[in-house]
Design a protein around this motif. Structure first.
Motif, PDB file in Angstrom:
ATOM      1  N   LEU A 154     -39.224 -16.123  -1.758  1.00  0.00           N
ATOM      2  CA  LEU A 154     -37.806 -16.427  -1.621  1.00  0.00           C
ATOM      3  C   LEU A 154     -37.558 -17.922  -1.766  1.00  0.00           C
ATOM      4  CD1 LEU A 154     -37.002 -14.140   1.445  1.00  0.00           C
ATOM      5  CD2 LEU A 154     -36.706 -13.610  -0.981  1.00  0.00           C
ATOM      6  N   VAL A 155     -36.372 -18.272  -2.219  1.00  0.00           N
ATOM      7  CA  VAL A 155     -35.981 -19.668  -2.375  1.00  0.00           C
ATOM      8  C   VAL A 155     -34.973 -20.013  -1.289  1.00  0.00           C
ATOM      9  CG1 VAL A 155     -34.952 -21.382  -3.907  1.00  0.00           C
ATOM     10  CG2 VAL A 155     -36.377 -19.555  -4.861  1.00  0.00           C
ATOM     11  N   ALA A 156     -35.330 -20.952  -0.418  1.00  0.00           N
ATOM     12  CA  ALA A 156     -34.478 -21.322   0.719  1.00  0.00           C
ATOM     13  C   ALA A 156     -33.919 -22.720   0.520  1.00  0.00           C
ATOM     14  CB  ALA A 156     -35.270 -21.247   2.021  1.00  0.00           C
ATOM     15  N   ARG A 157     -32.601 -22.845   0.689  1.00  0.00           N
ATOM     16  CA  ARG A 157     -31.939 -24.141   0.591  1.00  0.00           C
ATOM     17  C   ARG A 157     -31.291 -24.466   1.930  1.00  0.00           C
ATOM     18  NH1 ARG A 157     -31.193 -20.966  -3.755  1.00  0.00           N
ATOM     19  NH2 ARG A 157     -31.649 -21.806  -5.834  1.00  0.00           N
ATOM     20  N   LYS A 158     -31.604 -25.617   2.479  1.00  0.00           N
ATOM     21  CA  LYS A 158     -31.022 -26.014   3.758  1.00  0.00           C
ATOM     22  C   LYS A 158     -29.558 -26.381   3.549  1.00  0.00           C
ATOM     23  CE  LYS A 158     -31.236 -29.617   7.282  1.00  0.00           C
ATOM     24  NZ  LYS A 158     -31.908 -30.848   7.736  1.00  0.00           N
ATOM     25  N   VAL A 159     -28.677 -25.788   4.379  1.00  0.00           N
ATOM     26  CA  VAL A 159     -27.247 -26.073   4.261  1.00  0.00           C
ATOM     27  C   VAL A 159     -26.665 -26.663   5.541  1.00  0.00           C
ATOM     28  CG1 VAL A 159     -26.837 -24.330   2.483  1.00  0.00           C
ATOM     29  CG2 VAL A 159     -26.651 -23.695   4.895  1.00  0.00           C
ATOM     30  N   GLY A 160     -27.461 -26.734   6.598  1.00  0.00           N
ATOM     31  CA  GLY A 160     -26.938 -27.300   7.839  1.00  0.00           C
ATOM     32  C   GLY A 160     -27.964 -27.255   8.948  1.00  0.00           C
ATOM     33  N   THR A 161     -27.594 -27.817  10.081  1.00  0.00           N
ATOM     34  CA  THR A 161     -28.446 -27.859  11.269  1.00  0.00           C
ATOM     35  C   THR A 161     -27.635 -27.417  12.475  1.00  0.00           C
ATOM     36  OG1 THR A 161     -29.734 -29.700  10.357  1.00  0.00           O
ATOM     37  CG2 THR A 161     -29.905 -29.330  12.727  1.00  0.00           C
ATOM     38  N   ILE A 162     -28.272 -26.712  13.392  1.00  0.00           N
ATOM     39  CA  ILE A 162     -27.606 -26.199  14.587  1.00  0.00           C
ATOM     40  C   ILE A 162     -28.141 -26.924  15.815  1.00  0.00           C
ATOM     41  CG2 ILE A 162     -27.507 -24.183  16.110  1.00  0.00           C
ATOM     42  CD1 ILE A 162     -27.257 -22.474  13.638  1.00  0.00           C
ATOM     43  N   ARG A 163     -27.251 -27.248  16.743  1.00  0.00           N
ATOM     44  CA  ARG A 163     -27.657 -27.832  18.027  1.00  0.00           C
ATOM     45  C   ARG A 163     -27.740 -26.718  19.065  1.00  0.00           C
ATOM     46  NH1 ARG A 163     -26.173 -33.313  17.640  1.00  0.00           N
ATOM     47  NH2 ARG A 163     -27.453 -33.674  19.495  1.00  0.00           N
ATOM     48  N   GLN A 164     -28.843 -26.690  19.783  1.00  0.00           N
ATOM     49  CA  GLN A 164     -29.047 -25.688  20.835  1.00  0.00           C
ATOM     50  C   GLN A 164     -29.024 -26.386  22.192  1.00  0.00           C
ATOM     51  OE1 GLN A 164     -29.577 -22.382  20.850  1.00  0.00           O
ATOM     52  NE2 GLN A 164     -30.264 -21.762  18.817  1.00  0.00           N
ATOM     53  N   ARG A 165     -28.111 -25.949  23.075  1.00  0.00           N
ATOM     54  CA  ARG A 165     -27.995 -26.559  24.394  1.00  0.00           C
ATOM     55  C   ARG A 165     -27.921 -25.470  25.466  1.00  0.00           C
ATOM     56  NH1 ARG A 165     -24.059 -29.378  21.126  1.00  0.00           N
ATOM     57  NH2 ARG A 165     -24.760 -31.479  20.589  1.00  0.00           N
ATOM     58  N   ILE A 166     -28.036 -25.882  26.715  1.00  0.00           N
ATOM     59  CA  ILE A 166     -28.022 -24.945  27.842  1.00  0.00           C
ATOM     60  C   ILE A 166     -26.636 -24.984  28.496  1.00  0.00           C
ATOM     61  CG2 ILE A 166     -29.257 -24.221  29.928  1.00  0.00           C
ATOM     62  CD1 ILE A 166     -31.457 -26.220  29.096  1.00  0.00           C
ATOM     63  N   PHE A 167     -26.104 -23.790  28.831  1.00  0.00           N
ATOM     64  CA  PHE A 167     -24.750 -23.708  29.378  1.00  0.00           C
ATOM     65  C   PHE A 167     -24.687 -22.766  30.582  1.00  0.00           C
ATOM     66  CE2 PHE A 167     -24.058 -25.071  25.043  1.00  0.00           C
ATOM     67  CZ  PHE A 167     -23.041 -26.012  25.179  1.00  0.00           C
TER      68      PHE A 167
END
Length: 295
Positions: A154-167
């Protein structure tokens, strides 16, 4: 023997009335064309052309072959032209696979504008939290959220980044207090995301460095929106991606636990089965996704 190439050569010979002129058009030698026609006649068991030193004419079999060849070659050319013309047009059927929470929170909001922009496009949006085989499922594009994509065809292209936080919800904090250090998290009720890489192990990065925590969530759910709703109901603390947490946090419905700590940030990948999968409709969809992500 390349039948289409030989058909094209035979057609050119007949239309030009000469091996030499046909060879000049095709950029090959007359001897090569002569050999190809001889091999063709041998494979068919029929003489197609009668040749003398001064003239050339079609036999009855040759005339049938020429007429049928014209139809085949014209049909092939028509198909190729339609494909070339459509390669840059956003039309046809686009099949997209995405996780349910990302689909509802990020994809669906920009779909009205996307569909208005490309009215000739058909769209199938599959929202599934499982990792599906996109080739077997017939998908043109899959949006996947991962810390890294494994090596594959498969060909993967990065389109963004996610922030993971605790809530947690203010109601939970009022009843149980809030952890003041990573070590205190173990004393709180944790709601885990069943499909997350960090279900039972949290790596928290903060001002004092990295803390590694072993987690055993008593409540585990397989959907980020369900996890959010349980947090909103004051049922515990848990991690959320920013596309789910931004709204409730802005409204004060959720507050950050250990606000100076974060989990590793996964990447958003647009995945196609091959580089040829990156056609106009896929590119247009990824462009709208980037815009929705602020990229």
């Amino acid at each position: 023997m390349d039948k289409l190439s030989v058909m094209n050569a035979f057609r050119r010979i007949v239309e030009r009335g000469s091996f030499a002129r046909a060879a000049e058009d095709l950029g090959v030698s007359p001897a090569l064309l002569s050999r190809e026609v001889k091999l063709l006649e041998e494979s068919l068991g029929s003489v197609l052309l009668t040749r003398t030193t001064r003239s050339m004419s079609l036999t009855d079999a040759g005339r049938v072959y020429y007429e049928e060849t014209m139809g085949i070659l014209d049909a092939v050319n028509a198909v190729e032209n339609r494909i070339r013309e459509g390669a840059g047009a956003v039309r046809g059927h686009l099949r997209v696979n995405v996780s349910s929470s990302f689909g509802q929170m990020v994809i669906v909001p920009f779909l009205p504008e996307f569909l208005e922009t490309y009215p000739d496009l058909r769209l199938t949006l599959s929202m599934d939290d499982r990792v599906v085989d996109m080739v077997e499922g017939g998908f043109d594009l899959s949006i996947r959220i991962r810390s890294a994509m494994p090596d594959s065809a498969l060909v993967a292209r990065k389109v963004g980044t996610i922030r993971q936080r605790i809530f947690a919800a203010p109601s939970y904090a009022a009843r149980h207090g809030m952890p003041q250090s990573p070590e205190e998290i173990a004393h709180h009720r944790i709601i885990g995301f069943l499909l997350a890489d960090h279900l039972t192990h949290w790596t928290l990065t903060g001002p004092d460095g990295v803390a590694e925590l072993e987690i055993d969530p008593p409540v585990r759910v397989g959907n980020s929106l369900a996890l959010r709703d349980l947090l909103l109901a004051g049922q515990g603390i848990g991690t959320l991606p920013d596309f789910v947490s931004n709204g409730p946090e802005a409204r004060g419905e959720l507050v950050r636990v250990l606000p100076d700590h974060e989990l590793p940030a996964p990447e958003i990948f647009a995945v196609t089965a091959s580089r040829l999968g990156m056609d106009a409709k896929v590119s247009a969809f990824i462009d709208h996704l980037r815009a929705a992500l602020g990229g």
